[in-house]
Design an enzyme around this catalytic site. Structure first.
Site, PDB file in Angstrom:
ATOM      1  N   SER A  17       0.896  -1.279  -0.061  1.00  0.00           N
ATOM      2  CA  SER A  17       0.010  -0.089  -0.063  1.00  0.00           C
ATOM      3  C   SER A  17       0.798   1.385  -0.070  1.00  0.00           C
ATOM      4  O   SER A  17       1.964   1.352   0.728  1.00  0.00           O
ATOM      5  CB  SER A  17      -0.934   0.158   1.186  1.00  0.00           C
ATOM      6  OG  SER A  17      -1.571   1.188   1.295  1.00  0.00           O
ATOM      7  N   ASN A 123      -5.357  -0.162   7.975  1.00  0.00           N
ATOM      8  CA  ASN A 123      -4.142   0.613   8.251  1.00  0.00           C
ATOM      9  C   ASN A 123      -4.004   1.041   9.820  1.00  0.00           C
ATOM     10  O   ASN A 123      -4.880   2.171   9.887  1.00  0.00           O
ATOM     11  CB  ASN A 123      -4.035   1.503   7.305  1.00  0.00           C
ATOM     12  CG  ASN A 123      -2.550   2.306   7.521  1.00  0.00           C
ATOM     13  OD1 ASN A 123      -1.929   2.062   8.457  1.00  0.00           O
ATOM     14  ND2 ASN A 123      -2.303   3.108   6.542  1.00  0.00           N
ATOM     15  N   CYS A 126      -0.457   3.898  10.233  1.00  0.00           N
ATOM     16  CA  CYS A 126       0.120   5.126   9.608  1.00  0.00           C
ATOM     17  C   CYS A 126       0.918   6.070  10.633  1.00  0.00           C
ATOM     18  O   CYS A 126       0.019   6.597  11.392  1.00  0.00           O
ATOM     19  CB  CYS A 126      -0.937   5.865   8.750  1.00  0.00           C
ATOM     20  SG  CYS A 126      -0.238   7.554   8.194  1.00  0.00           S
ATOM     21  N   LYS A 161      -2.482  -4.118   9.441  1.00  0.00           N
ATOM     22  CA  LYS A 161      -1.238  -3.913   9.118  1.00  0.00           C
ATOM     23  C   LYS A 161      -0.483  -3.379  10.418  1.00  0.00           C
ATOM     24  O   LYS A 161      -1.108  -2.157  10.855  1.00  0.00           O
ATOM     25  CB  LYS A 161      -1.266  -3.000   7.913  1.00  0.00           C
ATOM     26  CG  LYS A 161       0.207  -2.580   7.456  1.00  0.00           C
ATOM     27  CD  LYS A 161       0.146  -2.098   6.000  1.00  0.00           C
ATOM     28  CE  LYS A 161       1.678  -1.667   5.715  1.00  0.00           C
ATOM     29  NZ  LYS A 161       1.679  -1.061   4.216  1.00  0.00           N
TER      30      LYS A 161
END
Ligand code: RRO
Length: 285
Positions: A17, A123, A126, A161
């Protein structure tokens, strides 16, 4: 054929990604149908402009980024980016991000009735946004709450993730799996910083950013190995993979598949070369 939590892939090599956009630019340069899967740039509910520039800089054996979750939002994804990617015969995994649990749930639900989408990558790692993102992935309770909520909203395979910016990644891994994650991908970028000694100013406008590339590979290998000792779900290894040998190292550490990120910026054919090289390395094994 490789099966990751029900997602069937021709090979275990996906593109990571944020390093492959939504496939449009790369589709002019390489055959997407040869990839194990395409993981999209993070999709959020509303469009985001991302962080101010400069938001990229090179570092020894890697790079720092602080994109800040720039994307066109769910509507444009469903109307334009998904139809474009759908022309190809490659599994599409959508990376989902948000500022609140409700946002992750809403985006995940909207993606769930799209037959071309084969899985979601949450996600929770980040490093470059003030709200959400990594905040969910550095605390086991917050990880569990988020993954549980999304689990109720979708039947699609869920990949969490994970962030390396934690003291004990196994605690986060266990929390994600207990909440219903079908697979784990790790690692996202390592928080870093660089200063230009001429201007005496940070090289990124946000001061800190996420470090990727070969510099982080030993950290990622260590974390994949640690997580493999404590969970039973498939692990997707990410972190500085430049060659088939690097990918094989992740498999030896306990990963069932890998993602190629920063290498795509160095050589658009990196993923395809790694697919071929891995075939040779793992032949007969
Ligand atoms: O957009 C970003 O700044 C970004 C994201 Br969402 C992420 O998950 N990892 C990263 O290094 N950058």
């Amino acid at each position: 054929m490789v099966d990751i939590a029900g997602i069937k892939m021709r090979n275990p090599v996906m593109v990571a990604s944020g390093t492959f956009g939504f496939g449009e630019e790369y589709s002019k340069l390489i055959d997407l149908n040869k990839l194990g899967a395409v993981i999209t740039k993070s999709v959020t509910l509303n469009p985001r402009d991302g962080n101010p520039p400069p938001r990229l800089c090179e570092t020894p054996a890697g790079m720092l980024n602080s994109i800040g979750l720039q994307n066109d939002g769910l509507k444009v994804f469903l109307e334009k980016q998904l139809p474009f990617l759908s022309q190809f015969d490659v599994p599409i995994i959508v990376n989902v991000a948000g500022e609140t649990i409700e946002e992750y749930v809403e985006v995940s639900r909207a993606l769930s009735n799209q037959p071309k989408i084969k899985g979601l990558e949450l996600n929770i790692s980040c490093p470059n946004v003030k709200k959400g993102g990594m905040a969910f992935g550095i605390d086991p309770k917050a990880t569990k709450e988020l993954v549980e909520s999304v689990r109720l909203a979708t039947k699609l395979p869920l990949i969490a993730k994970l962030s390396p910016n934690v003291t004990d990644i196994t605690e986060i891994a266990k929390a994600a799996v207990s909440a219903g994650a079908d697979a784990l991908s790790l690692i996202n970028t390592v928080m870093g910083m660089a200063i230009d000694i001429k201007t005496k100013k940070p090289k990124l406008a946000t001061i800190t950013g996420g470090l990727s590339g070969p510099a982080i590979k030993p950290i990622a290998i260590r974390m994949v190995w640690q997580v493999a000792q404590v969970v039973d779900v498939p692990i997707i290894g990410i972190g500085g993979i430049m060659t088939a040998e690097d990918a094989y190292e992740f498999i030896l550490a306990g990963a069932k598949a890998v993602q190629i990120g920063t290498a795509n910026f160095v050589d658009v054919e990196a993923s395809l070369k790694i697919i071929e090289g891995l075939k040779t390395l793992t032949a007969g094994k």
